[in-house]
Motif scaffolding. Structure first.
Motif, short mmCIF file in Angstrom:
data_model
loop_
_atom_site.label_atom_id
_atom_site.label_comp_id
_atom_site.label_asym_id
_atom_site.label_seq_id
_atom_site.Cartn_x
_atom_site.Cartn_y
_atom_site.Cartn_z
N CYS A 1 -6.59 3.06 -2.58
CA CYS A 1 -7.13 3.13 -3.94
C CYS A 1 -8.18 2.04 -4.15
N HIS A 2 -8.90 2.15 -5.23
CA HIS A 2 -9.88 1.14 -5.61
C HIS A 2 -9.14 -0.15 -5.95
N GLU A 3 -9.77 -1.28 -5.69
CA GLU A 3 -9.19 -2.59 -5.97
C GLU A 3 -8.64 -2.72 -7.38
N ARG A 4 -9.29 -2.11 -8.35
CA ARG A 4 -8.84 -2.25 -9.74
C ARG A 4 -7.47 -1.60 -9.96
N LEU A 5 -7.05 -0.74 -9.05
CA LEU A 5 -5.72 -0.11 -9.15
C LEU A 5 -4.65 -0.85 -8.35
N HIS A 6 -5.06 -1.88 -7.60
CA HIS A 6 -4.06 -2.63 -6.83
C HIS A 6 -2.97 -3.16 -7.76
N PHE A 7 -1.75 -2.96 -7.35
CA PHE A 7 -0.54 -3.42 -8.04
C PHE A 7 -0.31 -2.73 -9.37
N SER A 8 -0.89 -1.55 -9.55
CA SER A 8 -0.72 -0.79 -10.79
C SER A 8 0.71 -0.29 -10.97
N ARG A 9 1.50 -0.24 -9.92
CA ARG A 9 2.89 0.21 -10.02
C ARG A 9 3.88 -0.96 -9.95
N LEU A 10 3.37 -2.16 -9.83
CA LEU A 10 4.25 -3.32 -9.67
C LEU A 10 5.09 -3.59 -10.92
N ALA A 11 4.54 -3.40 -12.10
CA ALA A 11 5.29 -3.66 -13.34
C ALA A 11 6.57 -2.83 -13.40
N GLY A 12 6.52 -1.59 -12.95
CA GLY A 12 7.71 -0.75 -12.95
C GLY A 12 8.77 -1.28 -11.99
N ILE A 13 8.34 -1.72 -10.82
CA ILE A 13 9.28 -2.28 -9.84
C ILE A 13 9.89 -3.56 -10.39
N GLU A 14 9.07 -4.40 -11.00
CA GLU A 14 9.58 -5.63 -11.60
C GLU A 14 10.58 -5.34 -12.71
N GLY A 15 10.33 -4.30 -13.48
CA GLY A 15 11.27 -3.92 -14.54
C GLY A 15 12.64 -3.58 -13.98
N VAL A 16 12.66 -2.86 -12.86
CA VAL A 16 13.93 -2.53 -12.21
C VAL A 16 14.59 -3.81 -11.70
N ASP B 1 0.85 -1.20 0.00
CA ASP B 1 0.00 0.00 0.00
C ASP B 1 0.88 1.25 0.00
N GLY B 2 0.68 2.10 -0.99
CA GLY B 2 1.48 3.31 -1.11
C GLY B 2 2.77 3.11 -1.88
N VAL B 3 3.03 1.86 -2.31
CA VAL B 3 4.23 1.56 -3.09
C VAL B 3 3.86 0.87 -4.40
N THR B 4 3.27 -0.33 -4.32
CA THR B 4 2.88 -1.03 -5.54
C THR B 4 1.58 -0.48 -6.12
N HIS B 5 0.94 0.36 -5.37
CA HIS B 5 -0.28 1.08 -5.81
C HIS B 5 -0.53 2.21 -4.81
N PRO B 6 -1.33 3.21 -5.19
CA PRO B 6 -1.66 4.27 -4.24
C PRO B 6 -2.38 3.69 -3.02
N GLU B 7 -2.10 4.26 -1.88
CA GLU B 7 -2.79 3.81 -0.67
C GLU B 7 -4.26 4.19 -0.75
N SER C 1 2.58 8.00 -0.89
CA SER C 1 1.42 7.12 -0.69
C SER C 1 0.28 7.43 -1.66
N LYS C 2 0.24 8.66 -2.18
CA LYS C 2 -0.84 9.03 -3.10
C LYS C 2 -0.65 8.48 -4.50
N THR C 3 0.60 8.16 -4.86
CA THR C 3 0.87 7.71 -6.22
C THR C 3 1.45 6.30 -6.29
N GLY C 4 2.10 5.86 -5.24
CA GLY C 4 2.87 4.62 -5.30
C GLY C 4 4.23 4.91 -5.92
N ALA C 5 4.95 3.87 -6.27
CA ALA C 5 6.31 4.01 -6.81
C ALA C 5 6.27 4.62 -8.20
N ASP C 6 6.55 5.92 -8.25
CA ASP C 6 6.55 6.64 -9.52
C ASP C 6 7.93 6.58 -10.16
N GLU C 7 8.11 7.32 -11.25
CA GLU C 7 9.38 7.29 -12.00
C GLU C 7 10.57 7.71 -11.14
#
Length: 157
Positions: free
Chosen positions: A21-36, A13-19, A134-140
């Motif tokens: 957030c709606h369930e449909r946004l869960h893990f929305s930032r995970l692909a970027g972390i996986e890329g790294v 929460d607050g990293v792989t997706h915004p804290e 926490s509002k955006t999750g792991a951004d650029e």
């Protein structure tokens, strides 16, 4: 020079997706972390998220892409179950959990990082913590910092 194994303690929460957030946004930032992580094959992941209280490691591991799943090796123990550690960590439960995990599993190694949106759960000015908004999750910005710090740790810089 050899490459060192690096442990990444990952919050959700607050990293792989915004804290909050709606369930449909869960893990929305995970692909970027996986890329790294794909760019640093010596990095393993230990989950420090509170999700570990509700889901098994296997359930949490399934959230990751197939190639990253084997690198998700464990979850941190809850601070309430830990023996005393260094007194300087008493007020910082997440830091204490990570410290104990490293002590039990990697000896005295300091070759670790954490991404968290709550840096106050770690000792102040502790340079192994990468703060996520926490509002955006792991951004650029967070991903660029993670990439740089993983490479520094892996190569002992």
């Amino acid at each position: 020079m050899s490459v060192s194994q690096v442990t990444l303690f990952l919050d959700f929460d607050g990293v792989t997706h915004p804290e909050h957030c709606h369930e449909r946004l869960h893990f929305s930032r995970l692909a970027g972390i996986e890329g790294v992580l794909r760019g640093c094959p010596s990095a393993e992941v230990v989950l420090s998220t509170t999700w570990r209280y509700q889901y098994s490691l296997e359930d949490l591991r399934r959230r990751f892409s197939a190639d990253i799943q084997p690198r998700v090796v464990d979850v941190t123990p809850p601070a309430s179950s830990l023996p005393d550690g260094p007194p300087r960590l008493d007020a910082y439960p997440r830091h204490r959990e990570c410290w104990h995990w490293m002590l039990r599993n990697r000896g005295a190694s300091d070759c670790w990082l954490a991404i968290d949106d709550r840096p106050y759960l770690f000792r102040p000015f502790f340079d192994a913590v990468i703060e996520s908004d926490s509002k955006t999750g792991a951004d650029e910005r967070v991903l660029a910092l993670l990439k740089m710090r993983l490479m520094q740790k892996a190569w002992g810089a």
